[in-house]
Design an enzyme around this catalytic site. Structure first.
Site, mmCIF file in Angstrom:
data_model
loop_
_atom_site.group_PDB
_atom_site.id
_atom_site.type_symbol
_atom_site.label_atom_id
_atom_site.label_comp_id
_atom_site.label_asym_id
_atom_site.label_seq_id
_atom_site.Cartn_x
_atom_site.Cartn_y
_atom_site.Cartn_z
ATOM 1 C CE LYS A 33 -28.769 -20.065 -69.691
ATOM 2 N NZ LYS A 33 -29.645 -19.134 -70.425
ATOM 3 N NE ARG A 125 -34.467 -14.300 -72.618
ATOM 4 C CZ ARG A 125 -33.676 -15.367 -72.712
ATOM 5 N NH1 ARG A 125 -34.142 -16.565 -72.383
ATOM 6 N NH2 ARG A 125 -32.437 -15.239 -73.147
ATOM 7 C CE1 TYR A 245 -49.227 -44.927 -56.310
ATOM 8 C CE2 TYR A 245 -47.278 -44.005 -57.379
ATOM 9 C CZ TYR A 245 -47.968 -44.375 -56.221
ATOM 10 O OH TYR A 245 -47.377 -44.201 -54.997
ATOM 11 C CG MET A 293 -41.408 -38.513 -55.527
ATOM 12 S SD MET A 293 -42.086 -37.880 -53.979
ATOM 13 C CE MET A 293 -43.566 -37.054 -54.561
#
Length: 360
Positions: A33, A125, A245, A293
């Site tokens: 999956k 779940r 940054y 990014m």
């Protein structure tokens, strides 16, 4: 020349599967999956065919359909609960649902196709509650499942939760009108902790992809995935200057900074800012400043780094290795998040070696 990529060792994937199968002593139902935990679901399934698994596990109809279109003919179980509106799509793709809701079971039974009953023994779940099976005996007699299973919520932990869940599962099995031929419960961690299996199938997941469920356990998976990138820029930063940054990293003297074209849009998480490390020329180099990014900077002052050199952000280089678990710990993430995040943008390169077939 590719600037950054993910390498997947399909031979290691299969050897990990063979190790689980040998310890469990039962056929595999490998989980592929989430696009094979971020590494390519169809490629993983095609490689695992060499182990002759019983079938495969996916989370969605679309994932199962991709396997069918890619030539997989073995049973494919969709483990996420389905809505009645999805029944036609599953039927067309010849997929097997995992069901627990009585109304959906009634609807699926009209197709005459196989299905597996999911028993909730504590995960809370999905699935039919373990103590609700008796109340649904008539339904389960009319629409008998091919298989029945539960899911351990803490197989990695050395506590009594598995024993509690197995007792509940046994109670649910005893309440069924008839016991299905297929009964399964264990993931890789459960098999690591206790073997051989007492069930029909074993459902390994992240272990296949190189992550142990139990540190120091009896099974040690081979690394399957590597992330590599080439140095695209080098600069010398004088004492007092900052990198990236928010100026969170400041040079304490002249430092050489290498930029590689991998960032959090590629799955290299921002949490690794100022705490991650990579492999370069036989040594380790630290992340300098914020992961951005599209790019990450490393302090390569202590190396002879050159433009075009390959930096290994995850995986093995020579005798050194950065495991998925180690990278996840540095980023304060789950290894599952690290792996599934790698499907974002980087191209994949697959390596394949002949893998042994597990004797079960």
């Amino acid at each position: 020349m590719t600037r950054a990529w993910v390498e997947i060792d399909l031979g290691a994937l299969c050897r990990n599967g063979a190790a689980v199968a040998a310890r469990a002593g039962v056929p595999l139902l490998p989980m592929v999956k989430a696009d094979g935990y971020g590494l390519g679901g169809l490629r993983a399934a095609l490689a695992l065919e060499s182990l002759e698994p019983w079938g495969y596990g996916v989370a969605t109809t679309a994932e199962g359909d991709e396997l069918r279109r890619g030539g997989i003919t073995r049973p494919i179980i969709v483990f996420t609960p389905i809505l009645r509106t999805e029944i036609d799509a599953l039927r067309r793709a010849n997929l097997t649902p995992a069901l627990g809701d009585p109304a959906v079971i009634e609807s699926w039974a009209r197709t005459g196709r196989p299905w597996h009953l999911q028993i909730d023994t504590g995960m809370s779940r999905a699935g039919m509650a373990w103590n609700a099976v008796e109340a649904n005996r008539d339904l389960l007699a009319r629409a008998a499942p091919e298989g029945v299973f539960t899911h351990f919520h803490s197989a990695e932990l050395a506590d009594d939760s598995r024993d509690v869940q197995e007792r509940r599962f046994d109670s649910a099995l005893a309440a069924l009108p008839s016991r299905p031929s297929l009964v399964h419960a264990e993931n890789g961690a459960a098999v690591e902790r206790r073997a051989p299996s007492r069930w029909s199938l074993c459902r390994p997941g992240i272990f296949l992809y190189g992550v142990a469920g139990i540190e120091g356990g009896p099974l040690v998976p081979e690394p399957v995935v590597s992330v590599r990138a080439r140095i695209v820029e080098l600069r010398t930063v004088p004492a007092g200057d900052t990198v990236s940054y928010d100026a969170t990293w400041r040079a304490d003297g002249p430092r050489r900074i290498a930029t590689v074209p991998v960032g959090y849009a590629d799955g290299y998480r921002r949490n690794l800012s100022n705490r991650g490390e990579a492999l370069l020329r036989g040594g380790r180099v630290p992340v300098a400043g914020r992961v951005t990014m599209d790019m990450t900077m490393f302090d390569v002052t202590e190396t002879d780094a050159a433009l075009g050199d390959v930096v290994t952000l995850l995986g093995r280089e020579g005798g050194e290795v950065i495991t998925v678990s180690a990278l996840a710990a540095a980023a304060e993430l789950s290894p599952y998040e690290v792996l599934t995040g790698l499907k974002l943008r980087l191209p994949r390169r697959y390596a394949s070696e002949e893998a042994p077939v597990a004797a079960v």
